[in-house]
Write an enzyme that holds these catalytic residues in place. Structure first.
Site, mmCIF file in Angstrom:
data_model
loop_
_atom_site.group_PDB
_atom_site.id
_atom_site.type_symbol
_atom_site.label_atom_id
_atom_site.label_comp_id
_atom_site.label_asym_id
_atom_site.label_seq_id
_atom_site.Cartn_x
_atom_site.Cartn_y
_atom_site.Cartn_z
ATOM 1 C CD1 TRP A 110 6.055 3.727 3.889
ATOM 2 C CD2 TRP A 110 7.433 4.348 2.239
ATOM 3 N NE1 TRP A 110 6.424 5.016 4.117
ATOM 4 C CE2 TRP A 110 7.258 5.440 3.121
ATOM 5 C CE3 TRP A 110 8.262 4.521 1.139
ATOM 6 C CZ2 TRP A 110 7.889 6.677 2.943
ATOM 7 C CZ3 TRP A 110 8.891 5.763 0.945
ATOM 8 C CH2 TRP A 110 8.689 6.815 1.849
ATOM 9 C CB SER A 116 -0.034 28.555 -5.995
ATOM 10 O OG SER A 116 0.472 28.197 -4.725
ATOM 11 C CB THR A 160 5.224 24.829 5.967
ATOM 12 O OG1 THR A 160 6.495 24.216 5.800
ATOM 13 C CG2 THR A 160 4.167 23.959 5.331
ATOM 14 C CE1 TYR A 178 10.001 18.256 4.242
ATOM 15 C CE2 TYR A 178 8.259 19.781 3.654
ATOM 16 C CZ TYR A 178 9.027 19.149 4.613
ATOM 17 O OH TYR A 178 8.790 19.388 5.936
ATOM 18 C CB SER A 210 10.855 6.260 -14.150
ATOM 19 O OG SER A 210 9.740 7.068 -14.399
ATOM 20 C CB SER A 211 11.962 9.669 -10.288
ATOM 21 O OG SER A 211 10.790 9.049 -9.873
ATOM 22 N NE ARG A 237 3.718 3.789 10.802
ATOM 23 C CZ ARG A 237 4.526 4.401 9.956
ATOM 24 N NH1 ARG A 237 5.428 5.236 10.415
ATOM 25 N NH2 ARG A 237 4.459 4.169 8.681
ATOM 26 C CG HIS A 256 -1.592 1.296 1.515
ATOM 27 N ND1 HIS A 256 -2.604 1.815 0.751
ATOM 28 C CD2 HIS A 256 -1.372 2.205 2.491
ATOM 29 C CE1 HIS A 256 -2.982 2.989 1.248
ATOM 30 N NE2 HIS A 256 -2.245 3.259 2.304
ATOM 31 C CG HIS A 300 12.109 15.063 5.630
ATOM 32 N ND1 HIS A 300 11.036 14.689 6.433
ATOM 33 C CD2 HIS A 300 11.865 16.313 5.222
ATOM 34 C CE1 HIS A 300 10.220 15.729 6.527
ATOM 35 N NE2 HIS A 300 10.699 16.718 5.805
ATOM 36 C CE LYS A 302 4.318 26.952 -0.845
ATOM 37 N NZ LYS A 302 4.975 27.812 -1.824
ATOM 38 C CG HIS A 309 11.860 14.810 11.474
ATOM 39 N ND1 HIS A 309 11.968 15.934 10.703
ATOM 40 C CD2 HIS A 309 11.084 13.961 10.760
ATOM 41 C CE1 HIS A 309 11.306 15.756 9.568
ATOM 42 N NE2 HIS A 309 10.755 14.575 9.583
ATOM 43 C CG HIS A 310 11.578 10.490 9.349
ATOM 44 N ND1 HIS A 310 10.248 10.406 8.983
ATOM 45 C CD2 HIS A 310 12.096 11.517 8.640
ATOM 46 C CE1 HIS A 310 9.987 11.360 8.092
ATOM 47 N NE2 HIS A 310 11.090 12.048 7.860
ATOM 48 C CD GLU A 346 9.534 10.318 -2.524
ATOM 49 O OE1 GLU A 346 10.477 10.665 -3.266
ATOM 50 O OE2 GLU A 346 8.405 10.017 -2.950
ATOM 51 C CG ASP A 394 6.556 17.698 -26.504
ATOM 52 O OD1 ASP A 394 5.683 17.171 -27.234
ATOM 53 O OD2 ASP A 394 6.943 17.179 -25.438
#
Lengths: 380, 199, 532
Positions: free
Chosen positions: C138, C265, C325, C254, C166-167, C447, C73, C250, C328, C299-300, C252, C102
Site C-alpha cells: 500500500w 473522549s 499522546t 494521525y 473525496s477526502s 514483512r 488489504h 505520516h 491524552k 522515521h519510516h 495520514e 446540516d
C-alpha cells in the site's frame, strides 16, 4: 455477569503482566520471543537499547494499566460509588508532561551515542559491494576479481510440500558471503532493478539497496559462525526468496577461501563436453533454482506475465534465438540477462533442459563451448 | 437595503470556503515544489551522495581565500584519502563498463585523472547515461569534478571501445573523518536518439 | 415572509433517495455502510493472507498473488474502511453536536460519498486485469510501482486521485461547518471533543492529501510520459518518492487516529459519569500531535541511507510526539478514576482502546529509537505496532462509536449480550492475532513474505487462528447492526445513556430527518469542559 466480567478482567490483566514478566526474564532469543543476540559490538549496543526501551515501556504500562485496573474494580456504579466530579488540574498536566519528557531525553542519550558509533568512518579492512537483484544478491569483493551471485537453494518441491523442509528452509544459498572475523568489513549497497534491503540480524546490519545509488554500512564480527538474513524491502514476487548467508571465518581460513575463490572464478569459463543426459540432469537443477520461480517447475509459467516454456515458440524454435533470450534477457520484461549470472555450463544445461523437458522433446542440445563462442561473438 | 454590498462582498462563509479550497491546491503545488527543493537541499548539503551533474569550476579565488583565512590559525594539511571506484550496468558482460583503477590513494587539494572503459559490441549506435553516487553521501560536497563522462550522454558507434576520463579533486577542507570513499557509477544503455550530445 | 422549505421534511423514497440525498444523516449512514462492506472485503483478504501464512510452505496462492492481497488489504482498510467510517461519523454527529441543521455544503457532501464506490469499484476490478492488481504494497515505493508495475497501476493512481478528491472535499465541508455553523454561545472551547478532533483532522487532510495526489501524479508521469522523478537513469531518485510519500503518510496515520481519540473522549466520560479530565489539555495535546506529525516522516525511512544528522532529527521529533499522546492517555485514565463506571459495550471497546492503543504506542516508541529500528524496520514488529494502533485502536473506537450512537441513529437499542460477546471474542482474537507478531518480528521475520523459515512457524499459526477468530466475530457485529436497522430491539429514549451529555442527546431517538433547523438554546447544556 458483572462479577464474571470482573474476574475475567483481573485474569486477563494478570495474564498480560505474567507474559511481560516472562519476556523480561528471558532475553533468551531461543524462545523466539526476543531480538536475536548479536556477534558485533554495535549489535550488542542495539540489543541493549532495545531492552532498555522495552523495560521503560513495560514500567509505563504497569503503572498506567495498574491504575486503570484499580479503577475498573473499585470505581464502579454497581458498588454504589458516586463519581467525584474533578475534571482538570494544571499541575497534574504539567507533571505528566514533564516526567515522560525527561524519560525520553534520558533514553535519547544512549541512542544518540550508538547511532554515532554506527556512522564510524575508521578505514575498513575489506570492502564488499552488494547488489540486490530480482531475486538474489551479488557480491563483489573490491580490489579482487571475486564476483559471484548468491541464490536460494531451497527447492520448489520443499515449498509445495512435496519434500520435507530442510533445517534452513528459505535461509540457504549456494554461495555464502565469506568474511574474516575481527576485521572491519565495509559493505556497499546498490541494486540492479528495484529497491531491496540487505539484513542480517546477528550482524545488526540493515541497509536499503537503491538502484542507481550507493549506500554503505559496516560490521566487525567477533565470533566465527554462519549468520542468516533476508531481504527487507518488498521487491516483487521473489521478495521472500532471496536470503543472505554470511559465513564469518578466521583470518587464515579467509585467506585460503580468497585463493580458492579466485581460482574458481578463473575456472568458471573452462568448459568440457557433456553428454545429453548430463546436460539434462544439470539443466533440471539449474532450471529449478534459477527459472522455476517464474516459469514454474512444470514449465507452464504464469501467463501472460511469465510465459510458458512448455510448447513455447522460443524453446522449440531456433536454438541461437533461445540462447539469445536466456543470455541477454528480454528488454522491457522481467526476463533478466542470465549471461552474467550463470556459467556457460549452467547456461548450456538449462537451455538443453528447456528444449526437451515437459514433452517439448526437441531433441537438440547445446554444449557449454557453444555458449562461450556465442558470448565472444557478441563481444562479451 | 444593501444590494451594493451584497453584490460586492462575498459572505464570510464563502470567503472561508475559497480559502479552504485554495489551501489544498497550494499543497498540491507544494508536493511538486518538493522536487526542486529536494535537489537544492541535496546540492547544498551533499546529502544522498547526489552530485551536481555539471562541471565544477575550481574557483582559484576561493581556494586562496580559504588558505589565507586559515594561515592565521594553521595550514590546512592535505590528508590522504583512499578513493575507490566501482561500476555497474544492466549487462556488465556486454558493455564492459569498468574503472581503469579500482582504488587510488589521493591527497586532498590535488587534482587527479582516471579513466573508465566502455564498449559497445552491438551493431547499433548506443547512447549511455552515467549516474554517479558516492558513499558516504555527505562527501559529495567535497568531490569536485572538472571533467566527467557523467555530465552528458555518451554516444558510442557500433563496435566502439572508449576510455572516458574523469578529472577530479577532493577539496582542501575535506574533513579528516573521510578516510575511505567509494565513487560508484551506474550506466544505462539505450539506442541512440538524435537529441543526445555526441562526445 | 419565510419561504417554505424546498422539499417536504420527509425523505424521498426508493433508490433516488440515496443517490441524490443531501441530508447529512443519510450520507453519514451511506459512508458507514460502505466502510463496513469495505472492512469485510479487506478483512477477507487478510484472512487469505493469514491462511497462506498458517504454515510454512506455499499452499494456497502464488507469491505474486500474495503481494496483490497484501497491497489491496492495506489500500482498502486505510482508504476504504477506516477513513470513510470516520467521515460517516463526522457527517452524522458534527451537525447535531454543534446544533446545526446540516453540513455547510450538502451537495458536495453527496458527491464526496458517491466518488468512493466508484473509486473502490475500480480498485477491486484491477484483480481481474491483465497482470493482476497492484502488488507493490500500500506504500507503493518506486521503482517497483513505476517501471516494474503491472498495467493496473494506472487505475490505482486514478482511484487514489478520486479518493483524494473525496477526502479533500469532505475536509472542506467539515471545517466550513464547524467554523461557520456552531450555535450561538458554542465557542471553540465549548465544542465537544469529537468536533475538535475532526476539525484538526480536516486541516491535516487538506494539507497532505494533495501531496499524495502530487506523488501519484509524478508516478503517472514517470510511467506514461517519459519523466524521471524516481528513475535514477534520468537523474531522478527513488528515495525522493519515499520522502514525498511519507510526508503525506505520516500525517495520514494521525488522520486515522485523531477522530478515534474524539470518540473515546465522549464514551469514557459518559460511562464514568464524570466530565472528560483536562479538556483544555486535550485540545492542546491534539493540536500538538497534528503539528508535530509534519516533522517526523523519515522515521519510516531510517534504513534508507540518511546522514547522521537526519536520523537524529527524526528520532528526536518522533520521540517527542509520544509526549502529547501520553498526555491524552493519562487524561482518559483520570476520567475513569473516581468515576461511577458501568461497562456497557461501548465502554468495553473504549477501555480496550486505551489499553491496546497504548501498547501500540509503546511499540511505536521502541521503533522511534533509530539504532534499534535497524533491527525492527520492515519486520513483523512494525506490522504488530501498526495493527495495534489501527485495529484495537482506530477500529475499536469506530465500533465503540457505532454501539454508542446507533440507538440515536436508529431509535433502537442494540442487543447488549451480543455486544458483549462480540467484544470478548474481538478482544481475544485481536490479541491472539497481533501480539505474537512482536515476537516473530524480533526473531527476524521480514514483512510482506508469503512463506517463512521454520523458526517462525508456531507464532504464525497462533496469529492465523486469532485472525479467523477476530474476523468471524465481526459477523456478530454486523448482525447486531442489521437488527437495529430493521427496528428489532428495544426502543431507545432520547437520552439513551444515563451519563451522556451533548446536543445530540437532546433530540429524539431516532433523530428526526432534520434536526436543529433553528439553533438550540445552550443555557441548559453542560459544557464538555466540566465547568458550568
Amino acid at each position: 455477569m458483572e462479577t464474571v466480567f470482573r474476574h475475567l478482567s483481573i485474569n486477563i490483566f494478570a495474564l498480560r503482566l505474567l507474559t511481560l514478566m516472562i519476556i523480561t526474564s528471558s532475553s533468551h532469543s531461543e524462545w523466539g520471543l526476543n531480538m536475536t543476540e548479536s556477534v558485533t559490538a554495535i549489535g550488542r549496543d542495539i540489543h541493549g537499547l532495545h531492552m532498555t526501551i522495552f523495560y521503560i515501556c513495560v514500567a509505563i504500562a504497569i503503572v498506567v494499566f495498574g491504575i486503570m485496573l484499580y479503577s475498573i474494580i473499585r470505581h464502579r456504579k454497581s458498588l454504589g460509588v458516586e463519581a467525584k466530579p474533578f475534571h482538570e488540574s494544571t499541575m497534574v498536566e504539567i507533571i505528566w508532561t514533564t516526567i515522560p519528557l525527561l524519560i525520553l531525553v534520558a533514553m535519547a542519550i544512549p541512542a544518540t551515542k550508538t547511532l554515532i558509533d554506527m556512522y564510524d568512518t575508521e578505514t575498513s579492512d575489506i570492502d564488499i559491494k552488494i547488489t540486490g537483484y530480482q531475486w538474489k544478491w551479488r557480491y563483489e569483493y573490491l580490489n579482487t576479481d571475486i564476483d559471484f551471485f548468491s541464490t536460494l537453494t531451497t527447492t520448489q518441491d520443499q515449498m509445495h510440500g512435496l519434500e520435507a523442509k530442510s533445517e534452513n528452509y528459505l535461509l540457504e544459498v549456494d554461495k555464502h558471503l565469506v568474511i574474516p572475523i575481527n576485521k572491519k568489513v565495509r559493505f556497499l549497497f546498490t541494486a540492479q532493478d528495484v529497491i531491496h534491503s540487505w539484513w542480517v540480524p546477528e550482524l545488526a546490519v540493515k541497509k536499503d539497496a537503491i538502484p542507481g545509488f550507493i549506500n554503505e554500512s559496516w560490521a566487525k564480527v567477533e565470533k566465527p559462525g554462519i549468520y542468516r538474513g533476508q531481504c527487507a524491502e518488498l521487491c516483487g514476487q521473489g521478495h521472500g526468496y532471496m536470503p543472505i548467508v554470511v559465513e564469518a571465518v578466521s583470518e587464515e581460513d579467509y585467506q585460503v577461501w580468497l585463493i580458492t575463490q579466485q581460482q574458481a572464478q578463473q575456472n568458471a569459463n573452462q568448459v568440457s563436453e557433456l553428454s545429453f543426459d548430463e546436460l539434462m540432469a544439470q539443466g533440471k537443477i539449474g532450471y529449478d533454482k534459477n527459472c522455476a520461480a517464474c516459469h514454474q517447475v512444470t514449465g507452464m509459467g504464469v501467463p501472460p506475465v511469465f510465459p510458458a516454456l512448455k510448447g513455447s515458440a522460443i524453446a522449440l524454435g531456433d536454438i541461437q534465438q533461445h540462447v539469445n533470450v536466456v543470455v541477454n534477457g528480454k528488454g522491457g520484461s522481467a526476463m533478466a540477462a542470465f549471461g552474467e549470472q550463470l556459467t556457460p555450463t549452467e547456461l548450456a544445461a538449462i537451455i538443453t533442459y528447456e528444449r526437451n523437458a515437459w514433452g517439448n522433446d526437441k531433441g537438440d542440445s547445446i554444449q557449454p563451448a557453444e555458449i562461450v563462442s556465442f558470448k565472444q561473438a557478441e563481444g562479451q | 437595503m444593501n444590494t451594493k454590498s451584497h453584490v460586492q462582498r462575498k459572505s464570510p462563509e464563502t470567503r472561508l470556503i475559497i480559502k479552504l479550497v485554495l489551501f489544498p491546491c497550494l499543497m498540491f503545488g507544494f508536493g511538486f515544489l518538493l522536487i526542486p527543493l529536494y535537489d537544492v537541499f541535496c546540492d547544498i548539503t551533499g546529502l544522498n551522495g547526489k552530485f551536481d551533474l555539471s562541471p565544477s569550476v575550481i574557483d582559484a579565488q576561493s581556494l586562496i581565500q580559504s588558505d589565507t583565512a586559515l594561515s592565521t590559525q594553521q595550514q590546512i594539511e592535505s590528508h590522504q584519502v583512499i578513493l575507490q571506484f566501482t561500476a555497474a550496468s544492466d549487462q556488465q558482460e556486454i558493455w564492459k563498463f569498468q574503472p581503469a583503477q579500482s582504488q587510488l590513494e589521493i591527497n586532498t587539494g590535488q587534482q587527479y585523472k582516471t579513466y573508465f572503459t566502455l564498449h559497445n559490441p552491438t551493431n547499433a549506435v548506443m547512447e549511455f547515461t552515467a549516474i554517479p553516487s558516492i558513499s558516504p553521501g555527505l562527501a559529495a560536497e567535497f568531490l569536485i569534478k572538472t571533467e566527467c563522462f557523467c555530465f552528458q550522454k555518451q554516444v558510442l558507434q557500433a563496435g566502439e571501445k572508449v576510455e572516458m576520463p574523469l578529472v577530479f579533486q577532493l577539496r582542501n577542507d575535506t574533513p579528516k573523518d573521510y578516510k575511505k570513499l567509494t565513487l560508484a557509477y551506474r550506466i544505462y544503455a539505450a539506442p541512440y536518439r538524435s537529441t543526445a550530445h555526441v562526445r | 415572509m419565510t419561504t417554505t422549505s424546498e422539499h417536504s421534511s420527509a425523505p424521498a423514497t426508493g433508490i433516488t433517495r440515496w443517490l441524490y440525498t443531501t441530508n447529512h444523516k443519510d450520507i453519514g449512514s451511506m459512508y458507514l455502510i460502505f466502510s463496513l462492506v469495505m472492512l469485510l472485503i479487506g478483512g477477507s483478504m487478510a484472512l487469505l493472507i493469514r491462511s497462506e501464512l498458517f504454515q510454512p510452505g506455499l499452499q494456497l496462492m502464488q507469491p505474486e498473488f500474495f503481494n496483490q492481497m497484501t497491497t489491496l488489504h492495506g489500500v482498502i482498510m486505510v482508504f476504504g474502511a477506516i477513513m470513510p467510517a470516520f467521515v460517516g461519523m463526522a457527517n452524522w454527529l458534527i451537525p447535531m453536536m454543534i446544533g446545526a441543521p446540516d453540513m455547510a455544503l450538502p451537495r458536495i457532501n453527496n458527491w464526496s460519498f458517491w466518488l468512493l464506490p466508484f473509486a473502490f469499484g475500480m480498485v477491486l476490478s484491477t484483480l481481474f486485469m491483465e497482470g493482476g492488481a497492484p502488488n507493490f504494497g500500500w506504500t507503493f515505493y518506486a521503482p517497483l510501482s513505476t517501471t516494474y508495475a503491472p498495467p493496473s497501476v494506472t487505475f490505482f493512481i486514478f482511484s487514489v486521485h478520486i479518493m483524494g478528491i473525496s477526502s479533500v472535499m469532505g475536509a472542506v465541508n467539515v471545517i466550513a461547518t464547524i467554523m461557520n455553523m456552531r450555535s450561538p454561545g458554542m465557542n471553540y472551547m465549548k465544542m465537544p471533543m469529537f468536533v475538535w478532533t475532526w476539525l484538526i483532522t480536516a486541516f491535516l487532510l487538506l494539507a497532505v492529501m494533495p501531496v499524495l495526489a502530487g506523488v501519484v501524479t509524478m508516478m503517472l508521469m514517470d510511467i506514461h510520459f517519459g519523466t524521471s522523478f524516481f528513475d535514477a537513469a534520468g537523474g531522478g531518485d527513488p528515495v525522493m518518492f519515499q520522502h514525498i510519500f511519507w510526508f503525506f503518510g505520516h500525517p495520514e496515520v494521525y488522520i486515522m487516529i485523531l477522530p478515534a481519540f474524539g470518540i473515546v473522549s465522549h464514551i469514557i466520560p459518559t460511562f464514568a459519569r464524570k466530565p472528560l479530565f483536562g479538556y483544555h489539555s486535550m485540545v492542546i495535546a491534539t493540536s500538538s500531535i497534528a503539528v508535530l506529525s509534519f516533522i517526523v516522516w523519515a522515521h519510516h525511512m531510517f534504513t534508507v541511507g540518511m546522514p547522521l544528522v537526519g536520523e537524529l532529527f527524526f528520532m528526536y521529533s518522533t520521540m517527542l510526539i509520544a509526549v502529547p499522546t501520553g498526555v491524552k492517555v493519562f487524561n482518559w485514565v483520570a476520567t475513569m478514576f473516581r468515576g461511577s463506571m458501568t461497562f456497557e459495550t461501548p465502554m468495553l471497546f473504549s477501555i480496550a482502546f486505551v489499553v491496546l492503543f497504548t501498547i501500540g504506542g509503546l511499540s511505536g516508541l521502541m521503533l522511534a529509537i533509530a539504532p534499534a529500528d535497524f533491527q525492527y524496520h520492515d519486520t513483523y514488529f512494525v506490522v504488530a505496532h501498526f495493527h495495534y494502533v489501527l485495529v484495537p485502536g482506530a477500529l475499536f473506537s469506530i465500533i465503540a462509536g457505532v454501539y454508542f450512537w446507533i440507538p440515536k441513529w436508529t431509535g433502537v437499542m442494540y442487543n447488549e449480550s451480543m455486544g458483549k460477546f462480540h467484544f470478548w471474542l474481538s478482544f481475544v482474537g485481536v490479541n491472539l492475532t497481533f501480539f505474537p507478531m512482536h515476537f516473530i518480528g524480533l526473531a527476524g521475520m521480514p514483512r510482506r513474505i508469503p512463506d517463512y523459515a521454520l523458526q517462525f512457524a508456531d507464532f504464525n499459526m497462533v496469529a492465523s487462528i486469532g485472525a479467523f477468530l477476530f474476523g468471524l466475530s465481526q459477523l456478530i457485529f454486523v448482525y447486531n447492526i442489521i437488527q437495529c436497522m430493521r427496528q428489532r430491539g428495544c426502543p431507545a429514549s432520547p437520552q439513551v445513556w444515563e451519563g451522556a451529555e451533548g446536543l445530540e442527546w437532546t433530540v429524539d431517538s431516532p433523530a428526526p430527518y432534520h434536526t436543529f433547523q433553528t439553533p438550540p438554546n445552550l443555557d441548559n447544556l453542560p459544557s464538555p469542559t466540566g465547568h458550568h
